[in-house]
Design a protein around this motif. Structure first.
Motif, PDB file in Angstrom:
ATOM      1  N   ALA A   1      23.126 -28.244 -19.109  1.00  0.00           N
ATOM      2  CA  ALA A   1      24.524 -28.055 -18.714  1.00  0.00           C
ATOM      3  C   ALA A   1      25.184 -29.388 -18.378  1.00  0.00           C
ATOM      4  CB  ALA A   1      24.601 -27.108 -17.527  1.00  0.00           C
ATOM      5  N   ALA A   2      24.475 -30.239 -17.631  1.00  0.00           N
ATOM      6  CA  ALA A   2      25.046 -31.533 -17.258  1.00  0.00           C
ATOM      7  C   ALA A   2      25.266 -32.411 -18.480  1.00  0.00           C
ATOM      8  CB  ALA A   2      24.124 -32.230 -16.250  1.00  0.00           C
ATOM      9  N   ALA A   3      24.324 -32.370 -19.432  1.00  0.00           N
ATOM     10  CA  ALA A   3      24.446 -33.185 -20.638  1.00  0.00           C
ATOM     11  C   ALA A   3      25.674 -32.772 -21.447  1.00  0.00           C
ATOM     12  CB  ALA A   3      23.186 -33.065 -21.487  1.00  0.00           C
ATOM     13  N   VAL A   4      25.910 -31.473 -21.564  1.00  0.00           N
ATOM     14  CA  VAL A   4      27.075 -30.989 -22.312  1.00  0.00           C
ATOM     15  C   VAL A   4      28.357 -31.350 -21.567  1.00  0.00           C
ATOM     16  CG1 VAL A   4      28.290 -28.920 -23.103  1.00  0.00           C
ATOM     17  CG2 VAL A   4      25.825 -29.148 -23.476  1.00  0.00           C
ATOM     18  N   ALA A   5      28.411 -31.046 -20.272  1.00  0.00           N
ATOM     19  CA  ALA A   5      29.629 -31.290 -19.500  1.00  0.00           C
ATOM     20  C   ALA A   5      29.980 -32.768 -19.430  1.00  0.00           C
ATOM     21  CB  ALA A   5      29.467 -30.722 -18.096  1.00  0.00           C
ATOM     22  N   ALA A   6      28.970 -33.636 -19.429  1.00  0.00           N
ATOM     23  CA  ALA A   6      29.203 -35.076 -19.356  1.00  0.00           C
ATOM     24  C   ALA A   6      29.473 -35.698 -20.719  1.00  0.00           C
ATOM     25  CB  ALA A   6      28.006 -35.766 -18.707  1.00  0.00           C
TER      26      ALA A   6
ATOM     27  N   HIS B   1      25.056 -33.493 -10.577  1.00  0.00           N
ATOM     28  CA  HIS B   1      26.226 -32.824 -11.123  1.00  0.00           C
ATOM     29  C   HIS B   1      27.097 -33.869 -11.830  1.00  0.00           C
ATOM     30  CE1 HIS B   1      30.033 -30.645 -11.332  1.00  0.00           C
ATOM     31  NE2 HIS B   1      29.345 -29.541 -11.102  1.00  0.00           N
ATOM     32  N   PRO B   2      27.631 -33.561 -13.008  1.00  0.00           N
ATOM     33  CA  PRO B   2      28.379 -34.574 -13.762  1.00  0.00           C
ATOM     34  C   PRO B   2      29.678 -35.030 -13.102  1.00  0.00           C
ATOM     35  CG  PRO B   2      28.469 -32.438 -14.868  1.00  0.00           C
ATOM     36  CD  PRO B   2      27.452 -32.319 -13.787  1.00  0.00           C
ATOM     37  N   GLN B   3      30.189 -34.268 -12.123  1.00  0.00           N
ATOM     38  CA  GLN B   3      31.406 -34.679 -11.428  1.00  0.00           C
ATOM     39  C   GLN B   3      31.141 -35.219 -10.038  1.00  0.00           C
ATOM     40  OE1 GLN B   3      34.545 -31.716 -11.493  1.00  0.00           O
ATOM     41  NE2 GLN B   3      34.067 -31.120 -13.594  1.00  0.00           N
TER      42      GLN B   3
END
Length: 482
Positions: A156-161, A140-142
């Protein structure tokens, strides 16, 4: 980061404040800094992305501009890009290279998109946590010890990060919307038939859809405008006109009828998430929308119906991986008393498929067997019709449905150890796939309890009415930013 959304990057590009090459370089630096920990990208096409960016810059200098110039995109590794790996997150295809472009790739490339790499995913799209990938889980990016959701967790992780402007995912039972909600991104599942599946490795052919994950609703609308439309390579695409999705984002919502499906606000829903969603409902009412409670009475049957039909289709689709034509092939010799061909099939699949994929193949094969077909597969198809009827009836009275995406926020890793719990977490997402309706997930804030992970809601609409979802979603996005 600077130019987080494509809309911002596009404005900077138009005003000469940046270049396509500079945009790609900035994302490559972020990938270098974060991907070893996230494992969001399985491969990065550094040279290809930079070379394409330079080509686009040279074309722009000649006055040849494209609508997606400067868009840096990740692509889930279930979607074909000619000359690049296509692993599906599986050992079975660990060394496979695609020989052609998916239709979505061809359309986006023509529009100026730059593909920076292939993103990690649950093996063959089978999973809700991105823990079933042969190449390791995505973080998870957070919170590194939490899951990003699945199966499009890498996207999703690539975009959020901030490793790309946007990414493509595929949604068979929530695999775009659920990771978008877990990671704090926007995720759009188009209507079945709105976007071509040609070049998407099939999991469940009557449920699979390709959709974007982005930082904003406006960016999702921009991408859908390039992705949508009839494709001669995919007979399931519909000849339905595509409206101006970007224009829909600026339309007012006064007079729209919003429905709250009571079955989605059940005891499984986290109380704080329900309160956060209620605040969004009030924002819609303040803007002139009417809100009513509605019922989708067959919701309780959506998860079992989905896992009968999806596994049955998976059993059929994955039969092609036999160790003969392409993909992994066992090197072990058959015992002296064994049939050589049967040994080849059995051992190849034993080695090439992970536990979750094997589980779903076996369930699907059983439901299609002579003794179980009527009791399970045939009955599930009948229930699927009832689920679609529920949506058709509700959309006679409301324009859009508003609901949670998941019962809670992202959870700690090792969830795949309890597959039934993982399946139950899909309770709010699988119905949209069974009914073939569009869904949009968008972030609405952080959960009030530590570790304060993102919370999302989803909007569900009439078939081929993505425009209304984007209209309502963009309004909520603006209201939350104010």
């Amino acid at each position: 980061m600077k130019y987080k959304t494509f809309a911002a990057a596009r404005q900077a590009l138009v005003h000469g404040e940046t270049s396509c090459e500079a945009l790609v370089s900035s994302f490559l630096e972020r990938i270098d800094a974060r991907n070893d920990d996230l494992n969001a990208f399985l491969s990065v096409d550094r040279d290809g992305a930079l070379n394409h960016a330079r080509y686009l810059d040279s074309q722009r200098q000649r006055g040849n501009e494209r609508p997606l110039d400067g868009l840096v995109l990740g692509v889930k590794d279930t979607i074909s890009i000619r000359g690049q790996q296509l692993t599906c997150g599986s050992k079975m295809l660990a060394d496979f290279t695609s020989s052609y472009d998916a239709t979505v790739i061809a359309r986006l490339r023509e529009a100026g998109a730059i593909f920076i790499g292939k993103t990690n995913c649950d093996a063959f799209g089978m999973g809700s946590t991105n823990e079933t990938s042969y190449f390791g889980p995505v973080a998870h990016p957070q919170q590194a010890d939490y899951v990003p959701g699945g199966s499009s967790g890498g996207s999703a992780a690539a975009v959020a990060a901030g490793l790309c402007h946007a990414a493509l995912g595929s949604d068979t039972g929530g695999s775009v919307r659920q990771p978008a909600a877990f990671c704090g991104a926007v995720g759009l599942k188009p209507t079945y038939g709105r976007v071509s599946r040609y070049g998407l490795v099939a999991y469940a052919s009557s449920l699979d859809t390709i959709g974007p994950l982005t930082h904003s609703v406006q960016d999702a609308a921009t991408l859908l405008g390039c992705l949508a439309g009839r494709d001669g390579h995919d007979a399931t695409t519909a000849s339905v006109p595509c409206p101006d999705y970007s224009a829909a984002c600026s339309q007012p919502i006064d007079g729209l009828a919003v429905g709250l499906p009571q079955e989605y606000f059940d005891d499984a829903l986290d109380a704080d998430i329900e309160r956060m969603i209620q605040a969004q409902v009030e924002a819609l009412q303040d803007a002139g929308a009417t809100v009513t409670h509605v019922s989708l009475p067959h919701t309780a049957y959506t998860v079992p119906t989905y896992y009968v039909l999806a596994t049955a289709e998976a059993s059929s689709n994955l039969a092609r991986y036999d160790g003969v034509r392409y993909g992994h092939r066992t090197n072990t010799a058959p015992p002296a008393d064994a049939d050589a061909l049967e040994h080849l099939y059995r051992q190849t699949r034993t080695e090439g498929f992970g536990d979750e994929v094997k589980r779903r193949i076996m369930v699907g094969t059983y439901t299609l067997s002579t003794g179980a077909y009527k009791a399970y597969y045939d009955k599930a198809q009948r229930v699927r019709r009832l689920i679609r009827n529920d949506f058709d009836r509700v959309f006679d009275t409301v324009d859009v449905l508003l609901a949670p995406v998941t019962p809670g926020t992202a959870f700690r890793k090792q969830a795949a150890d309890d597959p039934l719990a993982m399946y139950r977490s899909d309770r709010y997402t699988v119905a949209a796939n069974l009914a073939g309706v569009p869904g949009l997930a968008l972030p609405i804030g952080a959960h009030p309890t530590p570790p304060h992970l993102p919370v999302g809601l989803q909007l569900l609409g009439r078939p081929f009415d993505e425009a209304t979802l984007l209209q309502v979603g963009a309004h909520l996005e603006r209201a939350n930013a104010a």
